[in-house]
Structure formats: structure tokens, C-alpha cells
Design an enzyme around this catalytic site. Structure first.
Site, short mmCIF file in Angstrom:
data_model
loop_
_atom_site.label_atom_id
_atom_site.label_comp_id
_atom_site.label_asym_id
_atom_site.label_seq_id
_atom_site.Cartn_x
_atom_site.Cartn_y
_atom_site.Cartn_z
N GLU A 138 21.31 3.69 44.60
CA GLU A 138 22.51 4.08 45.39
C GLU A 138 22.47 3.45 46.77
O GLU A 138 23.55 3.13 47.28
CB GLU A 138 22.58 5.61 45.48
CG GLU A 138 22.84 6.31 44.16
CD GLU A 138 21.66 6.25 43.18
OE1 GLU A 138 20.50 6.20 43.65
OE2 GLU A 138 21.90 6.22 41.97
N ASP A 149 20.75 12.21 36.51
CA ASP A 149 19.88 13.37 36.29
C ASP A 149 20.66 14.65 36.03
O ASP A 149 20.79 15.51 36.89
CB ASP A 149 18.96 13.56 37.50
CG ASP A 149 18.07 12.34 37.70
OD1 ASP A 149 18.00 11.49 36.79
OD2 ASP A 149 17.46 12.23 38.77
N ASP A 196 17.26 1.62 38.46
CA ASP A 196 17.37 3.00 38.98
C ASP A 196 17.24 3.07 40.49
O ASP A 196 16.84 2.09 41.15
CB ASP A 196 16.28 3.86 38.31
CG ASP A 196 16.51 5.35 38.54
OD1 ASP A 196 17.65 5.74 38.84
OD2 ASP A 196 15.53 6.12 38.43
C1 GLC Z 1 15.34 9.16 38.53
C2 GLC Z 1 16.11 8.74 37.28
C3 GLC Z 1 15.40 9.31 36.07
C4 GLC Z 1 13.96 8.83 36.04
C5 GLC Z 1 13.26 9.23 37.32
C6 GLC Z 1 11.85 8.64 37.43
O1 GLC Z 1 15.42 10.53 38.74
O2 GLC Z 1 17.43 9.15 37.35
O3 GLC Z 1 16.08 8.93 34.90
O4 GLC Z 1 13.30 9.39 34.95
O5 GLC Z 1 13.99 8.76 38.44
O6 GLC Z 1 11.89 7.27 37.41
#
Ligand code: GLC
Length: 705
Positions: A311, A420, A308
Site C-alpha cells: 500500500e 486479510d 504484498d
Molecule cells: C499480510 C498478508 C497475508 C500474509 C501476511 C504475512 O498480512 O496480507 O496474506 O500472510 O502478511 O506475510
């Protein structure tokens, strides 16, 4: 072979992205199809022609009428006024009298103005003219897609258990909370294959660590859940906490593994843990180093990860924060009027993911010292590739892996989730529309946060989203901190939700089979109707999808609906699951029909001469009984099915090894079937429910193989 259909044009001195796997010679004749003016590629679109592609992006399947920017962006408002989301997938098809595809192999920013400035003009504007442009010809959309997918290489194959239902939230904070979730699923007999660990499992938000207080017996927890058939899937973030004594930070600094400032010092920014450094994933040595860190958790029994914030997402840089703070302090004693108020407010609201940050970051690559901004779209891709390449060394079996940021090429290493989203009905529809575009660009293992990530879900939205989620390869319910809990057992209509999750397991062998066929032959798992049917109505339908060879679905994506109008481009057999064990069949004639879809029923349509394969439900994928299946066949003349089966873990599987062939025909009221079983097939008992569309009769037939 590919050379007859694909022409590669080169401009300037492109950065090698490894998006394609087949190196074609450069075509030296001038590009005729598109005109090339002031750094743009321009094409006059035929009146009414649709333009498909661009993978993860806003709006519909037909992209005409808006402009899109390819630049991986962490933006949690996926509204239709936006231009960029987390992925960058620069492939599109103009579906004209002579359809053709274009792929721009360029890792920086590209604008695609698809009839926004002028409805009849396609304008592609790369920020720099250092790129490969591929022009792909073919008889139709499907052929062009298959050629493109052959060029970029086979899509990622997850373990079969990753097709089970998965439960997540930000965050299940402790081992006990995880156990509680597993307990409730078991108690209520809701099938489950995975539970997710979001950032709070880490010790002070540090990658590859586990908080010893919240998870004192982590290895036991992993093992205990595995006994129940449940996999724990931890998150890994791109930013490495800058903290003296933290192994990853120390090693990264010592070996120069982090992204640098122009002067060669490590670039510093802030994300969840405060100050971080970003590993330089465009550097091969860094990739190997970081990839092997996943072993820390794999050694504790972990078999899957989600990557995660890659980007990369940047909350602020120390400089930007200082400027914002200084401006507040400067104005502390002043009368804060309109201009000043909004000025101060913007200093902070615009500090998140400022585009300028990317211009301060540099990568040390074997193609030179390059500014991040110019190769931005390769970052999440190479983080994920680092993990996948390490898994190849560490594990014999397939691992589950998906990422938020992506670009073309990463599809060979992992899947993606669509980031998200919100608990909005419009985002359920966006999920439906995005799937064929993602598939076109190689992303087959994908899905959205079911129920919606931000905002509070509602019981009916979650239920309808689960109904669609039954069909997405990644079926994961995930939500943000501080939102309403959305585990199915929290709701009054738990039984209905359980019914749909059970149905996912009843269908899982069929879905897995379609997935594997699509992967191994570079075809689509989800198709828009327009990709198969050329009638005027099909061309415009974006809220019904074809799935694999023989199915069509028409999800409900609006509040308080108990049915909807469905368009049938040809006669289809409607299978209505009233409970997971019983279903009703009804023939739907070609044309528009209102189909009732009460919230507790699932409806699937079988195309003529195709079939649907059902298996017994199970509490998780490892408990599936693969020895017997039931086939519902929609026979008009002769039905031919191809069913793929493997052990769900073998790496580099081959289509030939796993395919079984089934032929069903009806003559003089007699059902004839022929089976050619693949050598590894476990199957030994088949029940057929054959619908003879000509006679409007149903035959039941059983066979031991
Ligand atoms: C980002 C991710 C989400 C995750 C959050 C906390 O917003 O896209 O899926 O729950 O980070 O890690």
C-alpha cells in the site's frame, strides 16, 4: 467509436497514472452532468437509483448510503464502519433512467459520499483538483462497463493452472513442511495446483532470498513438486531490508532507487524485517531493476508470485518510534492514570500506518519529484507492473501474479486477492458481494482467503466458503500465523471438502472459458442480477450472482443453514451435484423458491437456452483430459453456446482463435447439435444431457467431433 460514449474532462495538471490505454482528446465544453462546487463534484441522484462500482470496498453491491475513501489502506478489520480497503478503484455507475458512469483518474485520496450526508446526493471530493474525469454513457449498466473496460484495457490473464485449487498458510516454514502438505493432498486424493510460500521462506525476511537452512535444496523442491503438477508460489514484500551487504539494499542505495525524504536521502521505515527502504516504483529505472530481481527465483523454476504489503504498509518510522518510546520513558515514574494510560497506549497502537508517513516520502519520477501522499494509490500498482513487465522479458509463457494493493491500470498486469479477511460468515458474504464490483473495475482474477485469514475457522464455514470458492477465479485457502490449521485434510469432513475441490476441476474448463471470454471481450465474469434483469426484485438481490453467460449461483453464507430462499428472475434448470460424478436436474419456475442445500451438495442454476460444460475430474489442471466433455443444456428453444479453449499458457491469446460454437435445438423429439470447432481445439467427444424445458424431458446424446 469510444469518443461518442466517453467524454474526458481535465482539471488542473494531472499526474499521468497510465490507468487508461486509449488517449481521448480533452473535451472542452463545461461539465453539465455534475455540478462542480468548492472542489467537489455533486450530482442529485434519482430516487431509488442504485450506484454500482468502487471495486474493492466494504458494504454491498449497491453503494448508496455510505461514504468510501479511495486510498489504498492496510486495515485488517474489514467491518462496515470502514471507508477504505487495500485497493483504489474510482469507477462508479449511477443506474438511473439514463444510466452513466464516472471514472476519476487521480492517484491521490478521493472521498465518494454516495448518499451518506444526504441520501439523494452523490458527492465526489478529490483532495486536489489535478485529475481527468471521464463521463461514460450507454444504454445500460453492462454497456457502460464494457466501454469503461475498453478504455482501461484488457484484464490480466493468468496461466490456466492458476484456476486449480491452491493451498496456503502463513507460513509453511520448511521444505519438509511443504512436502508434507503435498503428501497429504496426494494421499487423500485432493486435487492441488499450488502451494504458497509466505514470508518465512526468506532468509531473515529479505526479498528474493531463500533461507538455506529451511530450504536447503530449493531448486529440487520446486522441480519435485512440479513433477506432481504442483507450483510453488513465493511472496514478495514491498519493503527491502536495510542491511549492509544485502545485494538489493546495496544496489538500491548506490543507484538512488529507494523512495526519498524531501532532502533526497533514502526514506527509512520498518515492516516485517525491521528497518526497510521502499523501492521507488514510480521511477521507471527502479521498476526495471526490481522487476529483473524476480528472475532470481524464476531461474530456480518459480512460475508465480504474490506481491504484498504494497500500500505500502508501514509499521513505524524511526522518528515515530522514538517519540513513542520517549513518551513512555518520560512517564516511567509517574502515576499512570486514565489519561496517561490511554495516551501511552495510543502512541503505540496508532504508530502502525500513520497517514503522516506518506507525506514524508518522495518519488523521483519523469513527471517530477512528487510527494507520495499525492500519488499514493499508484504504489502497489507499479510494484506489480515492475514484476509483470520483467516477466514479459524473462518468460515465454504466462506467469501467475497477484497483488494486495491495487488501482485502476494494474488490472492489466495482475490479479488481486482481497487481503486479510477473518474467519467470519459476514466475510464470506462480503466476498460474494465484492466480486461483481471488482469485475466492473477490471479485476477478474481475484478471490478472498478461503476459510478466512485471521481468527480460527470452523469446519462448516470452510466448507461453505469452498463451495463459493469453486467459482472464484482465484481459489486459494490461506490463513494467518497462530490460527487453526485449515488444510482440508485436517477435518473430519475431509471427504466433503474433497468433493467440492474435485468439483472445481469438473467445472474448470467451463470457468476458464467464461473467464477468457470476459477478459477478451471486456465483459463480466461475475454479474449482479441487477445488471441483467430489470425487475424490482432482481434489483435488490446481492447474495446471488450470475456467472458468465449462462449460470446463476446462490451460495450459503450463514451458520447452520441447510438451504435458502433463491429468487429466479426466469425459469432455470437446477443442477444438483450430490457427488462429483452424479447430479440431479430439476426445473425451477420463475419466482421465489426455498432450495435445499445440504452441506455436502453443490447447486448451480442454468439460465434458459444456456449450457454448463463438465469435464472429468483431475488431480491438477495439467492432468485434465480436454478431449472429452459433457454438456448439460437447458433448451427452451435454441441453445447457443460459445466455448473457449487454449493451451493455458500462450501470451496475448485471441478470442477468435480459441472459440468453438455449439448450437443445440430440439425438434420433434430429436436433438440436433451443430459444432464449429476452433482450430486449436483438442475436443473430439461430447456427451450431451439436454433438458427440453417445454416437454420436461431429458435426452442423452453423444457425438464424436
Ligand atoms: C499480510 C498478508 C497475508 C500474509 C501476511 C504475512 O498480512 O496480507 O496474506 O500472510 O502478511 O506475510
Amino acid at each position: 467509436m469510444l469518443e461518442t460514449k466517453v467524454k474526458r474532462y481535465q482539471y488542473g495538471n494531472p499526474f499521468q497514472t497510465d490507468a487508461v490505454v486509449i488517449k481521448l482528446p480533452i473535451y472542452h465544453e463545461p461539465l453539465q452532468k455534475l455540478s462542480h462546487e468548492n472542489g467537489n463534484f455533486i450530482y442529485k441522484l434519482e430516487k431509488g437509483a442504485a450506484v454500482y462500482g468502487l471495486g474493492e470496498s466494504v458494504r454491498g453491491i449497491n453503494k448508496r448510503g455510505w461514504f468510501y475513501t479511495s486510498f489504498c489502506t492496510d486495515d485488517d478489520m474489514h467491518t462496515e464502519n470502514k471507508h477504505a480497503l487495500y485497493g483504489s478503484h474510482n469507477f462508479l455507475i449511477c443506474n438511473e433512467s439514463q444510466p452513466f458512469g464516472i471514472f476519476i483518474d487521480y492517484p491521490g485520496k478521493v472521498h465518494f459520499d454516495i448518499g451518506y450526508t444526504d441520501l439523494d446526493t452523490l458527492m465526489i471530493e478529490p483532495e486536489m483538483m489535478n485529475l481527468d474525469l471521464y463521463l461514460i454513457e450507454g444504454q445500460n449498466v453492462l454497456e457502460i462497463i464494457q466501454t469503461f473496460r475498453t478504455l482501461i484495457g484488457q484484464s490480466y490473464i493468468p496461466p490456466k493452472w492458476a484456476f486449480g485449487y491452491q493451498q496456503s498458510r502463513w507460513s509453511y516454514e520448511t521444505a519438509d513442511e511443504i512436502r508434507e502438505v503435498a503428501y497429504h493432498f496426494k494421499k487423500h486424493e485432493i486435487p492441488l495446483d499450488s502451494i504458497y510460500l509466505d514470508i518465512d521462506y526468506m532468509q531473515n525476511l529479505k526479498d528474493f532470498t531463500v533461507d538455506p537452512h529451511k530450504f536447503p535444496d530449493f531448486e529440487n523442491l520446486v522441480a519435485e513438486l512440479k513433477e506432481e503438477g504442483i507450483h510453488l508460489i513465493p511472496i514478495i514484500d514491498a519493503g527491502v531490508k536495510a542491511e549492509a551487504g544485502y545485494e538489493i539494499y546495496e544496489e538500491g542505495i548506490k543507484n538512488g532507487y529507494f523512495i526519498k525524504n524531501e532532502d533526497g536521502t533514502p526514506f527509512e521505515a520498518a515492516v516485517w524485517p525491521g528497518k526497510v527502504h521502499f523501492p521507488d516504483f514510480l521511477n521507471k529505472e527502479t521498476r526495471t531493476w526490481f522487476g529483473m530481481k524476480y528472475k532470481t527465483l524464476i531461474d530456480k523454476g518459480i512460475e508465480g508470485f504474490w506481491n504484498d504489503m504494497n500500500e505500502p504498509s508501514i509499521f513505524y518510522t524511526p522518528n515515530a518510534m522514538k517519540q513513542a518510546m520517549d513518551s513512555v520513558l518520560e512517564n516511567k515514574e509517574k502515576n499512570i492514570d486514565l489519561g496517561l494510560f490511554f495516551g501511552i497506549k495510543d502512541q503505540f497502537s496508532n504508530i502502525l500506518n500513520k497517514p503522516e508517513y506518506f507525506k514524508e516520502m518522495y518519488h523521483d519520477t519523469d513527471q517530477g519529484f512528487v510527494c507520495h501522499h499525492e500519488v499514493h494509490n499508484l504504489y502497489g500498482y507499479n510494484m506489480t507492473r515492475a514484476a509483470a513487465e520483467a516477466f514479459d522479458v524473462i518468460k515465454e509463457e504466462r506467469m501467475l501474479l497477484f497483488s494486495r494493493a491495487s488501482s485502476t491500470g494494474m488490472h492489466r498486469f495482475s490479479g488481486i486477492w482481497t487481503g486479510d479477511n477473518r474467519s467470519w460468515w459476514s466475510h464470506l458474504l462480503l466476498n460474494i458481494k465484492m466480486m461483481p464490483s471488482l469485475n466492473m473495475c477490471g479485476y477478474l482474477y481475484s478471490g478472498a482467503d478461503i476459510g478466512g485469514f485471521s481468527d480460527n475457522t470452523t469446519e462448516d464455514l470452510l466448507t461453505r466458503w469452498l463451495q463459493f470458492g469453486i467459482f472464484t477465479p482465484l481459489m486459494r485457502n490461506h490463513t494467518a500465523k497462530y490460527t487453526r490449521a485449515q488444510e482440508p485434510y485436517r477435518f473430519k469432513s475431509m471427504a466433503v471438502m474433497r468433493h467440492f475441490i474435485c468439483l472445481r476441476y469438473v467445472l474448470v474448463n467451463h470457468l476458464y472459458s467464461e473467464y477468457m471470454k470476459a477478459c477478451l471481450s471486456n465483459t463480466l465474469y461475475f454479474k449482479a442480477l441487477a445488471f441483467e434483469y430489470s425487475d424490482d426484485i432482481s434489483k435488490e438481490i446481492e447474495d446471488q450472482l450470475l456467472l458468465g453467460d449462462g449460470l446463476m449461483i446462490a451460495p450459503i453464507y450463514e451458520q447452520n443453514k441447510t438451504g435458502r430462499v433463491v429468487y429466479f428472475p426466469e425459469e432455470m434448470l437446477c443442477v444438483r451435484f450430490t457427488t462429483e460424478k452424479t447430479y440431479q436436474l430439476e426445473l425451477m419456475k420463475q419466482g421465489h423458491h426455498y432450495v435445499s442445500m445440504p452441506i455436502d451438495q453443490l447447486v448451480i442454476f442454468i439460465r434458459p437456452n444456456h449450457l454448463l460444460i463438465l469435464n472429468d475430474e483431475a488431480q491438477n489442471v495439467s492432468q485434465l483430459d480436454n478431449h472429452q466433455i459433457e454438456i448439460i443444456a437447458h433448451v427452451q428453444t435454441t441453445c447457443e453456446g460459445r466455448y473457449y479453449e487454449d493451451n493455458g499458457l500462450v501470451k496475448n491469446p485471441k478470442l477468435e482463435d480459441g472459440l468453438s460454437q455449439i448450437n443445440i435445438n430440439i425438434e420433434n423429439n430429436e436433438v440436433g447439435t451443430q459444432w464449429q470447432k476452433s482450430k486449436n481445439s483438442q475436443l473430439n467427444h461430447v456427451t450431451y444431457t439436454v433438458y427440453d424445458a417445454k416437454q420436461n424431458e431429458i435426452f442423452i446424446h453423444t457425438e464424436n467431433l
